[in-house]
Design a protein around this motif. Structure first.
Motif, PDB file in Angstrom:
ATOM      1  N   LEU A 145       0.731  -0.885  -0.371  1.00 37.90           N
ATOM      2  CA  LEU A 145      -0.053   0.075   0.000  1.00 37.90           C
ATOM      3  C   LEU A 145       0.869   1.439   0.081  1.00 37.90           C
ATOM      4  O   LEU A 145       0.350   2.242  -0.741  1.00 37.90           O
ATOM      5  N   ALA A 146       1.634   1.351   0.521  1.00 38.70           N
ATOM      6  CA  ALA A 146       2.766   2.360   1.170  1.00 38.70           C
ATOM      7  C   ALA A 146       2.985   2.663  -0.195  1.00 38.70           C
ATOM      8  O   ALA A 146       4.097   3.737  -0.887  1.00 38.70           O
ATOM      9  N   ALA A 147       3.079   1.661  -1.562  1.00 40.18           N
ATOM     10  CA  ALA A 147       4.343   1.696  -2.709  1.00 40.18           C
ATOM     11  C   ALA A 147       2.922   2.268  -3.377  1.00 40.18           C
ATOM     12  O   ALA A 147       3.333   3.700  -4.442  1.00 40.18           O
ATOM     13  N   LEU A 148       2.197   1.896  -3.480  1.00 36.77           N
ATOM     14  CA  LEU A 148       0.976   2.144  -4.369  1.00 36.77           C
ATOM     15  C   LEU A 148      -0.186   3.982  -4.419  1.00 36.77           C
ATOM     16  O   LEU A 148      -0.316   4.243  -5.019  1.00 36.77           O
ATOM     17  N   TRP A 149       0.626   3.959  -2.591  1.00 33.28           N
ATOM     18  CA  TRP A 149      -0.266   5.392  -2.866  1.00 33.28           C
ATOM     19  C   TRP A 149       0.987   5.948  -2.461  1.00 33.28           C
ATOM     20  O   TRP A 149       0.729   7.387  -2.303  1.00 33.28           O
ATOM     21  N   LYS A 150       1.779   5.879  -2.510  1.00 29.05           N
ATOM     22  CA  LYS A 150       3.451   6.119  -2.548  1.00 29.05           C
ATOM     23  C   LYS A 150       3.467   7.365  -1.252  1.00 29.05           C
ATOM     24  O   LYS A 150       3.539   8.264  -1.014  1.00 29.05           O
ATOM     25  N   LEU A 151       3.206   6.617  -0.401  1.00 26.77           N
ATOM     26  CA  LEU A 151       2.888   6.940   0.890  1.00 26.77           C
ATOM     27  C   LEU A 151       5.046   7.823   1.836  1.00 26.77           C
ATOM     28  O   LEU A 151       5.585   7.288   0.599  1.00 26.77           O
ATOM     29  N   PRO A 152       4.694   8.830   2.515  1.00 30.09           N
ATOM     30  CA  PRO A 152       5.698   9.311   2.996  1.00 30.09           C
ATOM     31  C   PRO A 152       6.105   8.309   4.143  1.00 30.09           C
ATOM     32  O   PRO A 152       6.731   8.660   5.479  1.00 30.09           O
ATOM     33  N   LEU A 153       7.008   6.722   4.117  1.00 28.13           N
ATOM     34  CA  LEU A 153       7.315   6.406   4.702  1.00 28.13           C
ATOM     35  C   LEU A 153       8.820   5.650   4.205  1.00 28.13           C
ATOM     36  O   LEU A 153       9.043   5.045   3.530  1.00 28.13           O
ATOM     37  N   LEU A 154       9.536   6.169   5.812  1.00 29.52           N
ATOM     38  CA  LEU A 154      10.747   5.341   5.202  1.00 29.52           C
ATOM     39  C   LEU A 154      10.809   3.475   5.956  1.00 29.52           C
ATOM     40  O   LEU A 154      10.757   3.642   7.128  1.00 29.52           O
ATOM     41  N   PHE A 155      11.119   2.834   5.671  1.00 31.19           N
ATOM     42  CA  PHE A 155      10.719   1.532   6.169  1.00 31.19           C
ATOM     43  C   PHE A 155      12.431   0.931   6.992  1.00 31.19           C
ATOM     44  O   PHE A 155      13.135   1.239   5.837  1.00 31.19           O
ATOM     45  N   VAL A 156      13.212   1.182   8.387  1.00 26.51           N
ATOM     46  CA  VAL A 156      14.188   0.517   8.731  1.00 26.51           C
ATOM     47  C   VAL A 156      14.258  -1.252   8.828  1.00 26.51           C
ATOM     48  O   VAL A 156      13.160  -0.921   9.843  1.00 26.51           O
ATOM     49  N   CYS A 157      14.961  -1.757   8.234  1.00 28.26           N
ATOM     50  CA  CYS A 157      14.656  -3.000   8.914  1.00 28.26           C
ATOM     51  C   CYS A 157      15.875  -3.186   9.515  1.00 28.26           C
ATOM     52  O   CYS A 157      16.837  -3.520   8.743  1.00 28.26           O
ATOM     53  N   GLU A 158      15.958  -3.844  10.732  1.00 27.47           N
ATOM     54  CA  GLU A 158      17.266  -4.225  12.225  1.00 27.47           C
ATOM     55  C   GLU A 158      17.264  -5.578  11.656  1.00 27.47           C
ATOM     56  O   GLU A 158      17.108  -6.295  12.875  1.00 27.47           O
ATOM     57  N   GLY A 215       7.772   8.523  -3.085  1.00 27.52           N
ATOM     58  CA  GLY A 215       7.502   7.192  -2.016  1.00 27.52           C
ATOM     59  C   GLY A 215       7.934   6.633  -1.520  1.00 27.52           C
ATOM     60  O   GLY A 215       9.344   7.622  -1.041  1.00 27.52           O
ATOM     61  N   PRO A 216       7.491   5.771  -1.160  1.00 32.00           N
ATOM     62  CA  PRO A 216       8.215   5.055   0.210  1.00 32.00           C
ATOM     63  C   PRO A 216       9.827   4.688  -0.117  1.00 32.00           C
ATOM     64  O   PRO A 216      10.130   4.485  -1.100  1.00 32.00           O
ATOM     65  N   HIS A 217      10.960   4.646   1.269  1.00 29.68           N
ATOM     66  CA  HIS A 217      12.530   4.183   0.591  1.00 29.68           C
ATOM     67  C   HIS A 217      12.224   2.756   1.628  1.00 29.68           C
ATOM     68  O   HIS A 217      11.939   3.077   3.362  1.00 29.68           O
ATOM     69  N   PHE A 218      13.439   1.832   1.953  1.00 32.06           N
ATOM     70  CA  PHE A 218      13.362   0.508   2.146  1.00 32.06           C
ATOM     71  C   PHE A 218      14.822   1.005   2.860  1.00 32.06           C
ATOM     72  O   PHE A 218      15.208   0.159   1.562  1.00 32.06           O
ATOM     73  N   LEU A 219      15.481   0.672   3.917  1.00 28.34           N
ATOM     74  CA  LEU A 219      16.928   0.628   3.874  1.00 28.34           C
ATOM     75  C   LEU A 219      16.820  -1.039   5.116  1.00 28.34           C
ATOM     76  O   LEU A 219      16.310  -1.006   5.989  1.00 28.34           O
ATOM     77  N   GLU A 220      17.491  -1.658   4.978  1.00 28.45           N
ATOM     78  CA  GLU A 220      18.370  -2.850   5.158  1.00 28.45           C
ATOM     79  C   GLU A 220      19.586  -2.544   6.093  1.00 28.45           C
ATOM     80  O   GLU A 220      20.232  -2.709   5.505  1.00 28.45           O
ATOM     81  N   MET A 221      19.125  -2.425   7.370  1.00 31.35           N
ATOM     82  CA  MET A 221      19.726  -1.805   8.927  1.00 31.35           C
ATOM     83  C   MET A 221      20.828  -3.464   8.742  1.00 31.35           C
ATOM     84  O   MET A 221      20.183  -4.037   9.398  1.00 31.35           O
ATOM     85  N   ARG A 222      22.416  -3.483   8.555  1.00 28.64           N
ATOM     86  CA  ARG A 222      22.594  -4.843   8.965  1.00 28.64           C
ATOM     87  C   ARG A 222      23.503  -4.732   9.461  1.00 28.64           C
ATOM     88  O   ARG A 222      24.480  -4.157   9.261  1.00 28.64           O
ATOM     89  N   THR A 223      23.310  -5.194  11.091  1.00 30.31           N
ATOM     90  CA  THR A 223      23.436  -4.687  12.689  1.00 30.31           C
ATOM     91  C   THR A 223      23.402  -6.570  13.470  1.00 30.31           C
ATOM     92  O   THR A 223      23.851  -7.152  12.526  1.00 30.31           O
TER      93      THR A 223
END
Length: 311
Positions: A145-158, A215-223
């Protein structure tokens, strides 16, 4: 990062002495992610966290004494002592809490981002979550939905390589999470989550991209977390050699060394910083111990709606 590390180390002492009760999940080892990401956000942006959120809250600016009082279950805690370690919350700093449900914060973050887009506010909503949450339906529904609606959402996957006690390769067929997130049509890339400067740079570029309307961005934080999943966890699923190998990349030590190389940090300055952080945490513990507990008469306050008397 030092404040987060020392705060949590003190919490371990207090928990072991039964002065803090309930569940507690430590962030030790992952400090660069919280600090680097929050450096790239504005005060007007929103942060949605997980149950491993002490570092997120401190980096967001939630006072140490308010967090410590919450750990003690006191009325002066940031959640009035009702949430404890897993449910820190501070609306004044747009820190919309930890969440005990794995992946539970993702739909909430999408709602905040949608509200900002609909009202024309130039804000970014940042949602932290772990690699375990990547396997939950909430992530995939929210990402779609975030990509479909171009939401201002930052996904930060730890991505700390373990969902509780399950290694990443045992619960994900494809372990390149950034590549999988990109399949939803959003900008995604992996980041060295043990390097605070790399984290800050990536988060800033992502936030700028989001604000530009891409739109949304996704960051995979390798920690990596140096401690067990929780204080109840015996941590028998990892080799000690693996933990020690990751400790060689300790984000605090790496950053301190870099500052020394650029003559920006001396041993004396670091000792002074340690002293200041220690005094802050000592004061937070003392304040928490002296703070009042919520009176029993207020037990149902904020739980049920007040009854309106008939006119």
């Amino acid at each position: 990062m030092l404040r987060i590390r020392r705060f949590e180390e003190r919490c371990v002492e207090l928990y072991s002495a039964a002065r803090i009760r309930g569940f507690m999940h430590l962030y030790i080892g992952e400090e660069a992610v919280a600090v680097g990401v929050n450096e790239a956000l504005t005060d007007d942006d929103a942060v949605v966290s997980t149950y491993r959120e002490h570092g997120h809250a401190l980096a967001r600016g939630v006072p140490a004494d308010a967090i410590m009082a919450e750990m003690f279950g006191k009325e002066t805690g940031c959640s009035r002592g009702r949430g404890g370690s897993m449910h820190l919350f501070d609306a004044s700093r747009r820190f919309y809490g930890g969440n005990a449900i794995v992946g539970g914060g993702l739909p909430l973050a999408a709602g905040l981002a949608l509200a900002d887009r609909m009202t024309g506010k130039d804000r970014v909503t940042c949602c932290f979550f772990g690699d375990g949450a990547f396997a939950e339906g909430e992530f995939h529904e929210t990402a779609n939905l975030a990509a479909l609606w171009k939401l201002p959402l930052l996904f930060v996957c730890e991505n700390n390589l373990y969902a509780m006690g399950t290694a990443l390769e045992r619960h994900q067929a494809q372990t390149d999470l950034a590549m999988r997130a990109a399949s939803y049509g959003m900008v995604s890339w992996a980041v060295d989550g043990m390097d605070v400067l790399a984290v800050e740079d990536a988060a800033r570029r992502a936030a700028e991209g989001i604000r530009s309307g891409t739109g949304p961005h996704f960051l995979e934080m390798r920690t990596y977390r140096f401690r067990a999943h929780s204080m109840y966890d015996s941590d028998r699923y990892r080799e000690k050699a693996e933990i020690e190998q990751w400790k060689e990349r300790d984000p605090i030590d790496r950053f301190a060394q870099r500052l020394r190389e650029h003559a920006s940090l001396t041993d004396k300055a670091l000792a002074e910083l340690e002293k200041r952080v220690g005094a802050e945490i000592d004061a937070a513990v003392e304040t928490a111990e002296q703070a009042p507990e919520e009176p029993v008469a207020d037990l149902l306050r904020f739980v049920t709606s007040p009854v309106e008397e008939a006119s």
